[in-house]
Design an enzyme around this catalytic site. Structure first.
Site, PDB file in Angstrom:
ATOM      1  CE  LYS A  52      37.624  33.312  40.303  1.00  0.00           C
ATOM      2  NZ  LYS A  52      36.589  33.350  39.089  1.00  0.00           N
TER       3      LYS A  52
ATOM      4  CG  HIS B 162      37.862  36.410  42.882  1.00  0.00           C
ATOM      5  ND1 HIS B 162      39.148  36.253  42.671  1.00  0.00           N
ATOM      6  CD2 HIS B 162      37.174  36.748  41.880  1.00  0.00           C
ATOM      7  CE1 HIS B 162      39.374  36.986  41.539  1.00  0.00           C
ATOM      8  NE2 HIS B 162      38.039  37.414  40.950  1.00  0.00           N
TER       9      HIS B 162
END
EC number: 1.17.1.8
Lengths: 252, 252, 252, 252
Positions: D140, D136
């Site tokens: 995050k 990701h």
């Protein structure tokens, strides 16, 4: 602990057969009772008390081998290539006389490959675009591979069945070959690279996302788990099953 | 802390230009002093005290813009496409009068793409096999991409220079297009998939090993780090530099 | 056609040695003149007229073997592990007496792996983020692999040297281990998967783009191209070279 | 040509809502009849003649919105997060009074992600080894991602159900964190890389082969095909369906 599956391997001196001898010997729920090579009498199978046979021989003898086994009530797992429609019809007739016997004939025993192909056909109905890339060692004579062609055909059939329109492609200025070979409308690209064995990717894409299904085969040992699974399940799948996917709990 | 680089951006209202405005504004070692669009007077550049310009305009006005900057002693980073040989020759003549000024013209400002291409050409001399796969959104009109063609050409030139023989390929039974487009002897495969932007893989293989160099571009923002690097280094690279690799410390 | 390189292989009956025997025998510019195993006299090397030796033996005998070769003016390529600093210092002293002799000692002869590591260290100075994933067969006892640790260390050193800040990471809610092992500040993830051999990916990312460098080793044969390259270049690299990258034209 | 599906979108001014407005407007078999934002009266839905609603609002208002729709015989597709067990029980009670109405509540509308997770759980029963890598953007805050945790849990449950033994792992010398986080016995690795959005790989391996299932999400637009599919199928799935997989013809 249940009784071990008593296995006779036919074609045991070939490359695949030798791998099967090792795999069956190593399986804790199986017992290798006979390993036959060219010239050995089929009676060795029954003499040894086998309940299952694995046929990894040659197209010329495979039908006779499997028929021999079925007539004696033995289950069979067949990796020999070349079984055509008339041969399978004859075998089904024999199986009609032995309704408790299960035979699995599979053109591909690599579990991962069979799963990847099933998943690809299923997923292809949900995406706008789909293409196939197969990658093999440079000694391969056919391009694309038979597996890639079959994968593309299954994808195309699934999309037709679901009414999915053709994948978008605005290409106007094309260098010949760049967009791959079209197999039933699905682009298939074949890479040949020293060092590789047999690999395949199915790429699927829609707005904002992509799904990639990749299978790597690193050698003949990749067929062994599928052969063992076949042996374990043949008795509970009476009749002729064609394709390892018949033994997988895929639900589609 | 050193003085910030004072930047004027030309073509600031285009998609790339707007991204550059954001990137320069966010850079702690730069100050955006002017942002010009179509119709603005070039004098705004000097009025604002710029020391550097970024030209992201159109082929018709780029040469005049950059010449204006060079004649006033300003360094320039040029992302506008279409600079041909005669234009570059004229610019070099102007730069001859301003030997302290640095200009970078680059057809590709994505650092990762430039690095991947350099690495691929270097590695290709050490491997038996090499192929290129490029993957783009389905609205692209050319296949393969210009970047893929250029990558294949650089790979081919490097292999010729090192006396590397042709990659092995035993293909006899070919479905038309499956082995891609041959660019200078290097197979190039083009995938078109909804959801993707611009991606490229160079695959290299020899006995027992493979090397894969993959670059993913997810949008125009991928050009910004290269433009900032150009701005930071233009003053220390007097004269005309063509290609971002000239500013990278690649050693080859 | 120039004279073939006359090669003696020491440790020829081991797995690596047997692969080297095959590789040298197959090389058109080399001649295998001697293949020694445990217990063979080193005089066999000179009796056979070798000009180069390949040492693939054991740490206990490697230094004596290579010293024997150097003292007789033979070039050496050494794949035996365990050469420590004092041993290399003693060898360099011997090489001082034979300034025309070249010796290559390399902990890793896979060309692709050496190239990937060099490229990773170079690229890491241009990207915001970098992580390493290594993937191996499940019988491996150390995690991460030595190669991955060394790759991370080289990446970290390159980034320190270039003044690159730490990679961004907003993780607050962490399941222990999810972000990998930190090696000199670089996250390293180790995957163990039946079917794999030895594989490594370096992932680099900046705004809008990513660069992935992947190396796959499928077995010991991957070391052979590096050993052959060592044999071909040893004579033109007099003295001790440590690491195959010394023989690669990487420019950095 | 059948009558178009008449859609009202609630939460139409949010990021997801705006994307849904575009997607529904572009769908040839749908008609956008109302787009409500915060403060709009729910009566606008019925005034506009909607037959279906899409709820992309906030946890505080989602239940009231969907209840309003169901009570008026409208089908609903719900992407708002936070529906807990008591809320779903209350909604099912309302649906009991309107047995012809279909409601789909899904925590994840990315078709490819839902498919990949289903495939992974299915395939995991056939392989010795399985690990999850999620990748990701670096902003995050949780690692691993909720999707990766759920994927690992489903894999673990499937393997337990099929009696699959633990994956082999000979690691003895471990750098803390290198083997990832164990989620229900499945190693999960989290990569954070600038440039990425949301990506996940499930790697499965057995002797001689590997299967990799990768999903890439490049942005919120990846949810739109799932929302459209929900709208098309809600009427034929009366009652409450939780999870987009309920609408996919997966057979497992």
């Amino acid at each position: 602990m249940s009784t071990p599956i008593k296995v006779a391997i036919l074609g045991a001196r070939g490359r695949m057969g030798a791998a099967a001898v090792d795999a069956v010997s190593a399986a804790s729920d199986m017992e290798l009772v006979a390993a036959l090579g060219r010239g050995d009498q089929l009676s060795k199978i029954t003499d040894a008390g086998a309940t299952h046979v694995v046929d990894l021989t040659v197209p010329e003898s495979s039908e006779a081998n499997v028929t021999f086994a079925v007539e004696r009530g033995l289950h069979a797992v067949v990796g020999t290539t070349g079984w055509d429609e008339p041969q399978r019809a004859r075998l089904e007739a024999v199986l009609g006389q032995h309704p408790e016997v299960g035979v699995l004939i599979a053109p591909n025993f690599a579990l991962g490959s069979v799963l990847a192909t099933s998943f690809a056909a299923k997923a292809a109905t949900y995406f706008d675009s789909v293409e196939v890339i197969e990658l093999h060692h440079p000694n391969k004579v056919d391009a694309p591979s038979g597996t890639a062609i079959r994968t593309a055909e299954l994808i195309a059939a699934a999309r037709r069945g679901a009414g999915v329109p053709a994948a978008p492609d605005a290409t106007e200025k094309l260098l010949d070959g760049a967009r791959g070979a079209l197999v039933d409308g699905v682009p298939v690209h074949a890479v040949r690279l020293r060092g590789l064995t047999a690999h395949q990717e199915v790429l699927l894409g829609s707005e904002g996302e992509a799904l990639t299904l990749r299978h790597d085969s690193f050698g003949h040992s990749s067929f062994m788990p599928g052969i063992l699974l076949g042996l374990r399940q043949a008795a509970s799948h009476p009749g002729l099953s064609y394709g390892l996917d018949r033994y997988l709990d895929l639900g589609f």
